[in-house]
Design a protein around this motif. Structure first.
Motif, PDB file in Angstrom:
ATOM      1  N   ARG A 209       0.810  -1.222   0.000  1.00 10.89           N
ATOM      2  CA  ARG A 209       0.000   0.000   0.000  1.00 10.89           C
ATOM      3  C   ARG A 209       0.843   1.271   0.000  1.00 10.89           C
ATOM      4  N   SER A 210       1.962   1.226   0.701  1.00 13.82           N
ATOM      5  CA  SER A 210       2.831   2.404   0.786  1.00 13.82           C
ATOM      6  C   SER A 210       3.691   2.574  -0.468  1.00 13.82           C
ATOM      7  N   GLY A 211       3.691   1.570  -1.333  1.00 12.75           N
ATOM      8  CA  GLY A 211       4.492   1.633  -2.546  1.00 12.75           C
ATOM      9  C   GLY A 211       5.921   1.153  -2.361  1.00 12.75           C
ATOM     10  N   ALA A 212       6.232   0.625  -1.184  1.00 12.63           N
ATOM     11  CA  ALA A 212       7.585   0.156  -0.898  1.00 12.63           C
ATOM     12  C   ALA A 212       7.901  -1.183  -1.551  1.00 12.63           C
ATOM     13  N   SER A 213       6.862  -1.942  -1.913  1.00 12.16           N
ATOM     14  CA  SER A 213       7.103  -3.237  -2.552  1.00 12.16           C
ATOM     15  C   SER A 213       6.017  -3.550  -3.576  1.00 12.16           C
ATOM     16  N   LEU A 214       6.348  -4.471  -4.465  1.00  8.65           N
ATOM     17  CA  LEU A 214       5.408  -4.922  -5.484  1.00  8.65           C
ATOM     18  C   LEU A 214       4.332  -5.801  -4.858  1.00  8.65           C
ATOM     19  N   SER A 215       3.171  -5.808  -5.481  1.00  8.11           N
ATOM     20  CA  SER A 215       2.099  -6.677  -5.005  1.00  8.11           C
ATOM     21  C   SER A 215       2.369  -8.121  -5.421  1.00  8.11           C
ATOM     22  N   LEU A 216       1.752  -9.040  -4.728  1.00  9.77           N
ATOM     23  CA  LEU A 216       1.882 -10.451  -5.055  1.00  9.77           C
ATOM     24  C   LEU A 216       1.388 -10.706  -6.484  1.00  9.77           C
ATOM     25  N   LYS A 217       0.308 -10.052  -6.860  1.00 13.47           N
ATOM     26  CA  LYS A 217      -0.234 -10.207  -8.215  1.00 13.47           C
ATOM     27  C   LYS A 217       0.805  -9.829  -9.263  1.00 13.47           C
ATOM     28  N   ARG A 218       1.498  -8.717  -9.040  1.00 19.66           N
ATOM     29  CA  ARG A 218       2.521  -8.258  -9.987  1.00 19.66           C
ATOM     30  C   ARG A 218       3.705  -9.211 -10.023  1.00 19.66           C
ATOM     31  N   VAL A 219       4.135  -9.678  -8.869  1.00 22.51           N
ATOM     32  CA  VAL A 219       5.257 -10.614  -8.790  1.00 22.51           C
ATOM     33  C   VAL A 219       4.926 -11.903  -9.534  1.00 22.51           C
ATOM     34  N   LEU A 220       3.717 -12.420  -9.326  1.00 19.37           N
ATOM     35  CA  LEU A 220       3.332 -13.657 -10.012  1.00 19.37           C
ATOM     36  C   LEU A 220       3.255 -13.458 -11.524  1.00 19.37           C
ATOM     37  N   ALA A 221       2.827 -12.283 -11.974  1.00 18.48           N
ATOM     38  CA  ALA A 221       2.791 -11.993 -13.410  1.00 18.48           C
ATOM     39  C   ALA A 221       4.205 -11.972 -13.990  1.00 18.48           C
ATOM     40  N   ILE A 222       5.147 -11.392 -13.260  1.00 22.35           N
ATOM     41  CA  ILE A 222       6.541 -11.344 -13.712  1.00 22.35           C
ATOM     42  C   ILE A 222       7.112 -12.755 -13.815  1.00 22.35           C
ATOM     43  N   VAL A 223       6.923 -13.539 -12.762  1.00 16.11           N
ATOM     44  CA  VAL A 223       7.452 -14.907 -12.745  1.00 16.11           C
ATOM     45  C   VAL A 223       6.801 -15.728 -13.855  1.00 16.11           C
ATOM     46  N   ASP A 224       5.484 -15.614 -14.012  1.00 12.31           N
ATOM     47  CA  ASP A 224       4.761 -16.387 -15.024  1.00 12.31           C
ATOM     48  C   ASP A 224       5.233 -16.054 -16.439  1.00 12.31           C
ATOM     49  N   SER A 225       5.621 -14.805 -16.671  1.00 12.91           N
ATOM     50  CA  SER A 225       6.068 -14.400 -18.010  1.00 12.91           C
ATOM     51  C   SER A 225       7.473 -14.907 -18.338  1.00 12.91           C
ATOM     52  N   ARG A 226       8.205 -15.358 -17.327  1.00 14.38           N
ATOM     53  CA  ARG A 226       9.598 -15.755 -17.549  1.00 14.38           C
ATOM     54  C   ARG A 226       9.913 -17.205 -17.223  1.00 14.38           C
ATOM     55  N   VAL A 227       9.062 -17.847 -16.443  1.00 17.17           N
ATOM     56  CA  VAL A 227       9.375 -19.187 -15.961  1.00 17.17           C
ATOM     57  C   VAL A 227       8.175 -20.102 -16.174  1.00 17.17           C
ATOM     58  N   GLU A 228       8.444 -21.267 -16.735  1.00 15.81           N
ATOM     59  CA  GLU A 228       7.377 -22.249 -16.907  1.00 15.81           C
ATOM     60  C   GLU A 228       7.318 -23.132 -15.667  1.00 15.81           C
ATOM     61  N   GLY A 229       6.129 -23.295 -15.132  1.00 15.70           N
ATOM     62  CA  GLY A 229       5.960 -24.145 -13.964  1.00 15.70           C
ATOM     63  C   GLY A 229       4.657 -23.856 -13.262  1.00 15.70           C
ATOM     64  N   LYS A 230       4.264 -24.785 -12.423  1.00 20.29           N
ATOM     65  CA  LYS A 230       3.024 -24.659 -11.664  1.00 20.29           C
ATOM     66  C   LYS A 230       3.347 -24.116 -10.271  1.00 20.29           C
ATOM     67  N   LEU A 231       2.602 -23.100  -9.865  1.00 23.35           N
ATOM     68  CA  LEU A 231       2.816 -22.470  -8.565  1.00 23.35           C
ATOM     69  C   LEU A 231       2.559 -23.463  -7.435  1.00 23.35           C
ATOM     70  N   VAL A 232       3.502 -23.535  -6.508  1.00 19.65           N
ATOM     71  CA  VAL A 232       3.372 -24.404  -5.343  1.00 19.65           C
ATOM     72  C   VAL A 232       3.210 -23.573  -4.073  1.00 19.65           C
ATOM     73  N   ASP A 233       4.038 -22.520  -3.925  1.00 21.44           N
ATOM     74  CA  ASP A 233       4.011 -21.727  -2.699  1.00 21.44           C
ATOM     75  C   ASP A 233       4.673 -20.376  -2.955  1.00 21.44           C
ATOM     76  N   VAL A 234       4.241 -19.369  -2.210  1.00 26.78           N
ATOM     77  CA  VAL A 234       4.867 -18.039  -2.262  1.00 26.78           C
ATOM     78  C   VAL A 234       5.020 -17.543  -0.835  1.00 26.78           C
ATOM     79  N   ARG A 235       6.175 -17.002  -0.543  1.00 26.37           N
ATOM     80  CA  ARG A 235       6.430 -16.406   0.766  1.00 26.37           C
ATOM     81  C   ARG A 235       7.164 -15.093   0.570  1.00 26.37           C
ATOM     82  N   ALA A 236       6.985 -14.181   1.504  1.00 27.24           N
ATOM     83  CA  ALA A 236       7.695 -12.904   1.468  1.00 27.24           C
ATOM     84  C   ALA A 236       8.623 -12.842   2.676  1.00 27.24           C
TER      85      ALA A 236
END
Length: 91
Positions: free
Chosen positions: A37-64
């Protein structure tokens, strides 16, 4: 705008030294939401879009995690069945 490097690593025990692991901590949901919310970090949605555009695979887990910066660790199951972790700086 986003100039991030993806770091690929096959998960293995002992990958991070104990001293480095002791300084790093997992972020809770509310703390991560505040950071987004403060703009200090990317949202999970954005991070998953970046990863999905570059890496083939099925999501198992995400942690920050927070160390000197905030990082997302995205765990994927690759098409060959192997697990891989993608670490992305969230700033």
């Amino acid at each position: 705008m986003i100039n991030r490097s993806l770091i690929f690593a096959v998960l293995a025990s002992g990958l991070i030294g104990t001293q480095a692991a002791a300084q790093m901590r997992e972020l809770g949901r509310s703390e991560l939401r505040s950071s987004v919310r403060s703009g200090a970090s990317l949202s999970l949605k954005r991070v998953l879009a970046i990863v999905d555009s570059r890496v083939e695979g099925k999501l198992v887990d995400v942690r920050a995690f927070k160390d000197d910066a905030i990082y997302y660790r995205v765990l994927l199951k690759r098409p060959d069945g192997k697990l891989a972790a993608v670490v992305l700086e969230a700033a």
